[in-house]
Design a protein around this motif. Structure first.
Motif, short mmCIF file in Angstrom:
data_model
loop_
_atom_site.label_atom_id
_atom_site.label_comp_id
_atom_site.label_asym_id
_atom_site.label_seq_id
_atom_site.Cartn_x
_atom_site.Cartn_y
_atom_site.Cartn_z
N LEU A 212 4.32 2.24 3.19
CA LEU A 212 4.45 3.16 4.43
C LEU A 212 6.04 2.90 4.90
CD1 LEU A 212 1.12 3.25 6.26
CD2 LEU A 212 2.06 4.93 4.66
N LEU A 213 6.34 1.74 4.82
CA LEU A 213 7.78 1.43 5.36
C LEU A 213 8.71 2.10 4.12
CD1 LEU A 213 7.58 -2.18 6.72
CD2 LEU A 213 7.66 -0.24 7.90
N GLN A 214 8.52 1.98 3.10
CA GLN A 214 9.11 2.45 1.99
C GLN A 214 9.19 3.81 1.96
OE1 GLN A 214 8.49 1.12 -1.93
NE2 GLN A 214 8.17 -0.97 -1.44
N GLN A 215 8.05 4.51 2.01
CA GLN A 215 8.14 5.98 2.17
C GLN A 215 8.82 6.49 3.46
OE1 GLN A 215 6.78 8.12 0.04
NE2 GLN A 215 7.36 9.94 1.46
N PHE A 216 8.71 5.94 4.55
CA PHE A 216 9.60 6.46 5.62
C PHE A 216 11.02 5.93 5.94
CE2 PHE A 216 4.71 6.88 6.85
CZ PHE A 216 4.65 8.52 6.83
#
Length: 870
Positions: A212-216
């Motif tokens: 999630l951190l990578q996606q956002f």
């Protein structure tokens, strides 16, 4: 890598290696202008698509099945495979076959599953296409939903009941869970979902958080308010992992995630949603609440309306903002119609814009986005005139993105083609070389004439000619009379009797331009088009936010339309506990009535001091069930910000709506009907509050009469005495014995539906009247249903005797009504008939429960079947 057989062709070796990476998907293998399937894939594909299954020999000893279709028909056939519940891996040629010697490089560019379908044919425009991931740890569930066609991404946590409600309400097309959880999922949530299991290591908090951190592109999830949802983060991370694994790498449309909290919305469990027919009507010719009130102008408005129904607001200020927005549109017809027409023209911009990162947008759709942005500016201008807080806020947040709109308009022709590969989509003036090539293509003769005149002027050869053949291409022809004037830079290619032929560097350049103009035109247009898509990437989030604002406006205008068209009133939402509805109607039934029929309105008043519990007696034919449901539907409509079908309505803030319908059969889990009913009712009794609304319809009917009465009686007492909560309750029942509770309990009031008798026939007037009734009119209903007269007469006789005595004292059946059978021992039919009579005589109709009756009916069916076989 699978072993290669001695005689296997390079093409089939390549296919086998790629198929090994996607063993559980149908592999559509691009070969030239076709998508081919082989082996087991071909058998399935031919069956699902209805195309020819053939066999070919690929060098192996055994021939292999083959089925294929033209590559340009992919959109036609792909959705059929996905709709049939198959995963499909699309394997494309990654190189131009014209430029490659030997085998063309191929690879899977996308895996399409029911939860990842994005083509228009696979999608319901009024519904989201959700992919769901589920994670459970020690009875605590994390769940996430994503729609890659809109960018919607939701996360939540809760117990099994809450997760079940979300699954049944949002109806995901595909559910992901860990491989060890497969059997548990089916046990808890059923087998009606398309599911896919993943390795257990993917379901870890650290891995999910990292995804999630990578996606956002953030360092923390605090900005989304989900940092505490550990189980939910695992589920959301699983979704991102799954998208990457299925070759969905461009996910710019997934730029935020929303938290769904159970306590933020009015709670309705799955049974209430089903019983109120919010989305699925019970009868084929009936309407659901959604179908009834959905008059939105765009698909994105329809999708939002569904979410509003699933998640009704629970805070007074938020509800009143919507109601006031509806009120504004009712009062300002011109603004309402102008904005509605603009939204209609905008269409489904939410799904159009998401096609950009998915690389599935065509030039015509891109041009539509630019036109939609123009309409958004018109809507923004219209909302600036509003003196309404919500509408002004929505208008301020609209962004017409004028720079990119202008760029699209100036780049694309007015009517671009559907397929960018066909060219002819870029306007003049965008690229100088492109303009030159198009001019060259369309005016080739004129260009040749200009070149010829230039050469004549420079050389003085007045008879100079330009010709073309397949050997030299374009060439200059000079008669021998003038050959001494030929410049040294000309190259002689052929000598004839009366002339010589030459080529020049300028002529070969021109020839090159002419011969390859089409390819270059297409290549340049492709680059310009791709650059336009790249420029539009920066506006994806802004246009998505536009779509969200427009969907809200669309829903409010829809509510205004319904209020005007169907005579709805603006409800007063208050923080008290009393319900007051003047001339209330059932929102769905009144729209589903035959021509000439009119719904009979009724006044409803419930308060915790005097009328906390309303008991409605009478048969189903009277309409008491409709009265119960119209109360719940009007409260629900209020909480989504809609006007309601009443003359006037004062609605209290409500936190939960519960409905239970007696003997609602759900035996798939192996439980009796009555046990299911009791389990569902127990769930109500354990979760009520003072702001809850409870609708009970024929509770206790699933057991014997006396058991049913005692259970219903004790439930009313419990709800009446339940402190500190005394939930508002409407209880419809056949048990007229419950009327006695009014004398014993202070806040219980009896009601019935009025009736009249004409020519010994009972006509129900559908009007709610204070006071209970002792007669259920069951025999009259049976007569209306067409029961034989002998049965009706016998029933009336038994009823009179029962009213004066106990069931054990009923006079035995009269022989003149049903004479005994005279059985001939040699008459097979008479013997069979006697067996049936004995079977029925053994049944006590006064004490048999519905479930026992069903068992008896099944036994009778088997008995009939055995006799028919004999």
């Amino acid at each position: 890598m699978p072993p290669k057989t001695a005689t296997e062709t390079p093409l089939m070796t390549q296919h086998k290696n790629i198929k090994a990476k996607f063993p559980d998907a149908i592999l559509l293998f691009r070969v030239g202008d076709f998508y081919e399937t082989f082996g087991a894939d071909a058998v399935i594909t031919a069956k699902v698509l209805g195309i020819t299954l053939t066999k070919r020999n690929n060098g192996d000893k055994a021939s292999q099945e083959l089925a294929g279709f033209p590559h340009h028909a992919l959109d036609i056939y792909l959705h059929k495979l996905v709709k049939a519940g198959y995963r499909v891996a699309i394997c494309d040629q990654l190189e131009d076959p014209k430029t490659v010697k030997g085998i063309v490089k191929r690879g899977v560019t996308e895996v399409v599953t029911p939860g990842l379908a994005s083509d228009d044919k696979s999608l319901d425009q009024s519904s989201n296409n959700f992919l769901c991931a589920l994670n459970e740890r020690d009875g605590s569930f994390g769940i996430a939903f994503i729609d890659i066609t809109t960018g919607d991404f939701f996360i939540s946590e809760g117990n099994e009941e809450y997760v079940d409600k979300l699954l049944q309400s949002l109806k995901p097309s595909e559910v992901l869970f860990s491989k060890p959880y497969s059997s548990t999922f089916k046990t808890k949530f059923g087998s009606k979902y398309f599911t896919y299991s993943l390795d257990e290591w993917i379901f870890s908090y650290d891995y999910g958080l990292d995804k999630l951190l990578q996606q956002f592109a953030v360092h923390s999830l605090k900005g989304f308010g989900i940092e505490s949802l550990q189980q939910g983060i695992i589920a959301a991370g699983v979704i991102i992992h799954y998208l990457k694994e299925t070759e969905h790498h461009q996910l710019q449309q997934i730029n935020t995630i929303h938290r769904m909290d159970k306590d933020d919305y009015l709670w309705m469990d799955q049974f209430t949603i089903k019983n109120l027919e919010l989305f699925t009507p019970h009868g084929e010719s009936s309407l659901s609440l959604f179908n009834t009130i959905n008059n939105t102008a765009s698909p994105m408005g329809a999708r939002l309306l569904k979410k509003w129904i699933i998640f009704p607001l629970k805070h007074k200020q938020s509800i009143e903002k919507r109601l006031n927005g509806v009120d504004f549109f009712i009062q300002h017809e011109q603004i309402r119609e102008e904005i509605k027409n603009a939204i209609t023209q905008i269409g489904d911009i939410e799904r159009f814009i998401v096609k950009i990162p998915l690389k599935k947008i065509n030039p015509r759709e891109l041009k539509h986005i630019a036109k939609a942005l123009d309409f958004i500016q018109q809507i923004k201008n219209g909302l600036n005139k509003c003196d309404n807080e919500l509408l002004q806020s929505l208008g301020e947040h609209l962004n017409a993105c004028s720079l990119i709109a202008k760029k699209i308009h100036s780049t694309l022709v007015e009517q671009p083609p559907l397929n960018s590969a066909k060219g002819e989509l870029i306007q003049k003036g965008i690229d100088a070389e492109l303009d030159e090539l198009k001019s060259l293509r369309s005016d080739a003769k004129q260009h040749l004439d200009i070149l010829l005149q230039q050469e004549i002027a420079q050389t003085g050869i007045s008879s100079l000619k330009i010709h073309f053949n397949n050997v030299f291409g374009y060439y200059l022809e000079v008669s021998h009379t003038h050959k001494n004037k030929v410049p040294s830079t000309w190259i002689r290619k052929q000598t004839l009797v009366q002339a010589e032929r030459y080529i020049t560097p300028e002529l070969k350049i021109f020839e090159e331009k002419i011969l390859h103009a089409e390819d270059k035109i297409l290549a340049i247009e492709t680059v310009v088009y791709q650059n336009l898509l790249v420029a539009l990437q920066e506006y994806i989030q802004a246009i998505q936010f536009n779509a969200q604002c427009l969907a809200q406006i669309d829903c409010l205008i829809c509510f205004a339309h319904n209020a005007i068209t169907y005579n709805y009133c603006k409800p007063v939402i208050h923080e008290g506990l009393n319900i007051s509805m003047t001339e209330g109607r059932h929102a769905v039934i009144e729209r589903n009535m035959k021509n000439g029929e009119h719904y009979v309105p009724n006044d409803i008043y419930i308060d915790v001091e005097d009328t906390q519990i309303m008991i409605l007696t009478g048969p189903n034919m009277s309409g008491k069930s409709a009265i119960l449901r119209q109360v719940a539907l009007s409260i629900l409509l209020t909480h989504i910000g809609s006007y309601v079908p009443c003359k006037a309505a004062h609605i209290p803030l409500t936190d939960k709506i519960f409905t239970r319908v007696g003997a609602s059969d759900n035996m798939s889990a192996g439980e009796s009907t009555f046990m299911v009913e009791m389990n569902e009712t127990a769930s109500i009794l354990n979760n009520i509050s003072e702001r809850s609304l409870i609708l009970l319809d024929e509770i206790g009917r699933g057991t014997s009469t006396y058991d049913g009465i005692s259970i219903a009686w004790s439930m009313v007492e419990y709800l009446h005495h339940h402190l500190p909560f005394q939930p508002k309750t409407l209880f419809a029942t056949h048990y007229h014995e419950l009327n006695d509770l009014e004398k014993k309990l202070a806040r219980v009031k009896n009601y019935h539906v009025s009736y009249t008798e004409v020519n010994q026939k009972i006509i129900f007037l559908r009007k709610l009247v204070l006071g209970g009734i002792k007669n259920s009119f069951g025999i009259h209903v049976a007569k209306m249903a067409g029961f034989p007269p002998t049965i009706i007469q016998r029933a009336e006789t038994i009823l009179k005797q029962l009213e004066q005595s106990s069931p054990a004292e009923v006079t035995p059946i009269q022989t003149e009504l049903f004479p005994p059978l005279q059985v001939n021992l040699h008459d097979e039919k008479a013997i069979q008939l006697k067996q049936f009579q004995d079977y029925f005589n053994a049944v006590d109709v006064h004490t048999i429960t519905p479930i026992e009756a069903l068992i008896k009916l099944n036994e009778l069916k088997q008995l009939l079947h055995s006799h028919n076989e004999n």
